[in-house]
Design a protein around this motif. Sequence first.
Motif, PDB file in Angstrom:
ATOM      1  N   TYR A   1     103.049  40.829 -31.239  1.00  0.00           N
ATOM      2  CA  TYR A   1     102.722  39.781 -32.219  1.00  0.00           C
ATOM      3  C   TYR A   1     102.372  40.434 -33.552  1.00  0.00           C
ATOM      4  CZ  TYR A   1      97.823  40.867 -31.057  1.00  0.00           C
ATOM      5  OH  TYR A   1      96.621  41.507 -30.839  1.00  0.00           O
ATOM      6  N   LEU A   2     102.263  39.606 -34.575  1.00  0.00           N
ATOM      7  CA  LEU A   2     101.902  40.052 -35.920  1.00  0.00           C
ATOM      8  C   LEU A   2     100.466  39.632 -36.196  1.00  0.00           C
ATOM      9  CD1 LEU A   2     105.191  39.006 -37.739  1.00  0.00           C
ATOM     10  CD2 LEU A   2     104.477  41.332 -37.238  1.00  0.00           C
ATOM     11  N   LYS A   3      99.611  40.620 -36.469  1.00  0.00           N
ATOM     12  CA  LYS A   3      98.186  40.333 -36.644  1.00  0.00           C
ATOM     13  C   LYS A   3      97.903  39.472 -37.863  1.00  0.00           C
ATOM     14  CE  LYS A   3      97.146  44.675 -36.712  1.00  0.00           C
ATOM     15  NZ  LYS A   3      96.348  45.916 -36.831  1.00  0.00           N
ATOM     16  N   SER A   4      98.764  39.534 -38.849  1.00  0.00           N
ATOM     17  CA  SER A   4      98.494  38.791 -40.081  1.00  0.00           C
ATOM     18  C   SER A   4      98.718  37.295 -39.923  1.00  0.00           C
ATOM     19  CB  SER A   4      99.364  39.324 -41.220  1.00  0.00           C
ATOM     20  OG  SER A   4     100.729  39.136 -40.928  1.00  0.00           O
ATOM     21  N   VAL A   5      99.552  36.882 -38.973  1.00  0.00           N
ATOM     22  CA  VAL A   5      99.837  35.449 -38.793  1.00  0.00           C
ATOM     23  C   VAL A   5      99.404  34.931 -37.431  1.00  0.00           C
ATOM     24  CG1 VAL A   5     101.712  35.281 -40.460  1.00  0.00           C
ATOM     25  CG2 VAL A   5     102.213  36.081 -38.166  1.00  0.00           C
ATOM     26  N   SER A   6      98.975  35.812 -36.526  1.00  0.00           N
ATOM     27  CA  SER A   6      98.475  35.415 -35.204  1.00  0.00           C
ATOM     28  C   SER A   6      96.970  35.648 -35.145  1.00  0.00           C
ATOM     29  CB  SER A   6      99.168  36.203 -34.091  1.00  0.00           C
ATOM     30  OG  SER A   6     100.558  35.972 -34.107  1.00  0.00           O
ATOM     31  N   HIS A   7      96.262  34.753 -34.473  1.00  0.00           N
ATOM     32  CA  HIS A   7      94.814  34.843 -34.378  1.00  0.00           C
ATOM     33  C   HIS A   7      94.437  35.766 -33.228  1.00  0.00           C
ATOM     34  CE1 HIS A   7      90.621  33.631 -34.525  1.00  0.00           C
ATOM     35  NE2 HIS A   7      90.888  32.971 -35.648  1.00  0.00           N
TER      36      HIS A   7
ATOM     37  N   LEU B   1     109.701  32.561 -34.031  1.00  0.00           N
ATOM     38  CA  LEU B   1     108.378  32.147 -33.578  1.00  0.00           C
ATOM     39  C   LEU B   1     107.345  33.256 -33.764  1.00  0.00           C
ATOM     40  CD1 LEU B   1     109.334  30.153 -30.346  1.00  0.00           C
ATOM     41  CD2 LEU B   1     108.553  29.242 -32.537  1.00  0.00           C
ATOM     42  N   LEU B   2     107.749  34.508 -33.576  1.00  0.00           N
ATOM     43  CA  LEU B   2     106.822  35.608 -33.821  1.00  0.00           C
ATOM     44  C   LEU B   2     106.404  35.652 -35.289  1.00  0.00           C
ATOM     45  CD1 LEU B   2     108.310  38.578 -31.747  1.00  0.00           C
ATOM     46  CD2 LEU B   2     106.248  37.272 -31.252  1.00  0.00           C
ATOM     47  N   LEU B   3     107.366  35.449 -36.177  1.00  0.00           N
ATOM     48  CA  LEU B   3     107.054  35.440 -37.607  1.00  0.00           C
ATOM     49  C   LEU B   3     106.225  34.226 -38.001  1.00  0.00           C
ATOM     50  CD1 LEU B   3     110.553  36.554 -38.867  1.00  0.00           C
ATOM     51  CD2 LEU B   3     108.455  37.880 -39.078  1.00  0.00           C
ATOM     52  N   GLY B   4     106.266  33.181 -37.163  1.00  0.00           N
ATOM     53  CA  GLY B   4     105.462  31.994 -37.421  1.00  0.00           C
ATOM     54  C   GLY B   4     104.075  32.058 -36.837  1.00  0.00           C
ATOM     55  N   GLY B   5     103.759  33.103 -36.049  1.00  0.00           N
ATOM     56  CA  GLY B   5     102.403  33.262 -35.528  1.00  0.00           C
ATOM     57  C   GLY B   5     102.302  33.228 -34.015  1.00  0.00           C
ATOM     58  N   HIS B   6     103.418  33.089 -33.281  1.00  0.00           N
ATOM     59  CA  HIS B   6     103.376  33.095 -31.821  1.00  0.00           C
ATOM     60  C   HIS B   6     103.256  34.523 -31.283  1.00  0.00           C
ATOM     61  CE1 HIS B   6     104.608  28.963 -32.338  1.00  0.00           C
ATOM     62  NE2 HIS B   6     104.558  28.747 -31.043  1.00  0.00           N
ATOM     63  N   VAL B   7     102.840  34.619 -30.032  1.00  0.00           N
ATOM     64  CA  VAL B   7     102.736  35.899 -29.336  1.00  0.00           C
ATOM     65  C   VAL B   7     103.844  35.970 -28.290  1.00  0.00           C
ATOM     66  CG1 VAL B   7     101.270  37.379 -27.930  1.00  0.00           C
ATOM     67  CG2 VAL B   7     100.245  35.932 -29.681  1.00  0.00           C
ATOM     68  N   GLY B   8     104.619  37.047 -28.312  1.00  0.00           N
ATOM     69  CA  GLY B   8     105.657  37.245 -27.306  1.00  0.00           C
ATOM     70  C   GLY B   8     105.074  37.918 -26.065  1.00  0.00           C
ATOM     71  N   ILE B   9     105.221  37.283 -24.900  1.00  0.00           N
ATOM     72  CA  ILE B   9     104.700  37.820 -23.637  1.00  0.00           C
ATOM     73  C   ILE B   9     105.896  38.116 -22.739  1.00  0.00           C
ATOM     74  CG2 ILE B   9     103.144  37.419 -21.696  1.00  0.00           C
ATOM     75  CD1 ILE B   9     101.715  35.321 -23.398  1.00  0.00           C
ATOM     76  N   PHE B  10     106.110  39.388 -22.420  1.00  0.00           N
ATOM     77  CA  PHE B  10     107.268  39.836 -21.652  1.00  0.00           C
ATOM     78  C   PHE B  10     106.804  40.215 -20.244  1.00  0.00           C
ATOM     79  CE2 PHE B  10     108.336  40.258 -26.025  1.00  0.00           C
ATOM     80  CZ  PHE B  10     109.708  40.121 -26.129  1.00  0.00           C
TER      81      PHE B  10
END
Length: 459
Positions: A43-49, A92-101
């Motif tokens: 995920y991206l820390k700047s857009v994900s909480h 979705l990652l760029l929008g703030g979602h977290v990818g879980i693989f």
Amino acid sequence: MRGSQHKKESDNLLQCIGEKLSKSTDLEQRSLGTSDQQVNLIYLKSVSHSATVNRFVISPFFEMKDEKGFEEYIASFPGSKPSHDIKEILELLLGGHVGIFFSDNKVYLFDAVRVEAGSVADAQTEVIVQGPSDSFNESLEVNLNLIRRRYQSSDLKAETTTIGHKSKTKIAIVYDETRIEPEVLKELKKRLDGISVDILQAAAELDKYLSGNKYRLFPTTIVTERPDRAVFNISEGKIVLLVDTTGFAVVLPAVFNDFFTAMDDKLQVLPVGWFLKGIRYLGLILTVLLPSFYVAFTSYNPEVWKVQIALLVAGSRATVPYPSYVEVLIMLLMMEFLTEASLRLPKAIGPTATTVGGLILGTAATEAGLVSNIMIILVSAVAISNFVIPLNMMGFTIRVVKYPFILLATLFGLLGIVLGLVGVIMYLCSLRSFGKPYFKIFGIDRVRITNSQKERENG
């Protein structure tokens, strides 16, 4: 065998996404569990909480200690959805979602969008009538959030460096790798590496160090507080520098025309936008040349005026005991004092004090015969014309430029003004902003055309 194949496919997808989002310092990748039961997060820390990720993703995994149960928990959680489309995952990652693989080739997108609304204030120095009103603040991650929310592309890169032996100020270099010119980025990194200071606290201070010439008169980078201006310039192939602990960003390279473009222009129909920009250039000409023309026509070249206007000006100056250039300097310096006072005084009393002071000074000076009535009108027109420039950096420069023209008009009259104009234009043509011609007002960026052609070919 089949499980290992699924794991390999999942790892390939994770690696591909990681490569797409590389060179971004806000990218976070984590592996949870053991080699047998391993879950990967990206995920991206700047857009994900981060607090949401820790509470609803990481903590439940270690509490359950079972990958299958954790997968069922994530699948049933509101705001999560499965996906194997790399394009959808990136969006979705760029929008703030977290990818879980998961190890069985399952990929879930968990909603952990970080919205910075309460701590983001309205813009103060670059106010517009329409459009977004938010501004950058002192947090680097919040500023990255404001940019990524408006520019959700995997091509957007954010690299971080540190400047300041004592302050250790973080600088984020934000750009679109498909639109940026590699030579400009290389030159920027070279100049950043060459900065050796103890303390760096402001974006304008960084602009001064990047210019390389401390005696330059015109700004070659834009210092802005508006995220929408920063995003627009990124889409134009420029670089934005975000400075931690300050609410301003540096945009480069910048040409002369950029300083006369307001974000309102993009929201207007084309003829209205042209008219507004023409008004700003007209204001530039008036604020620079009007005082020097007054000096030249009054003291050296009165024959340019009609007889009636020449007599009117002479009658207005009948009680003034000194030459016209002294009169102009007195009133312009008084206006500079009032402008500085309005900036430094508290907001509650600043406008009132400067308005009343200006009225009293102007009226008293006219009644005492120290300045002419026409001079009061001229100074007011000069001050108003200076304020139509959208960016303060250029406005401060123009406040200084008019004084050499007054000196030339005092010494040589109208000929001195012409020589001064030629000299300023030659100086502007000689300037470069990271290799770009500074005085390119109506030029077309060949690189931008090349990029658009490539996009059309690929599309």
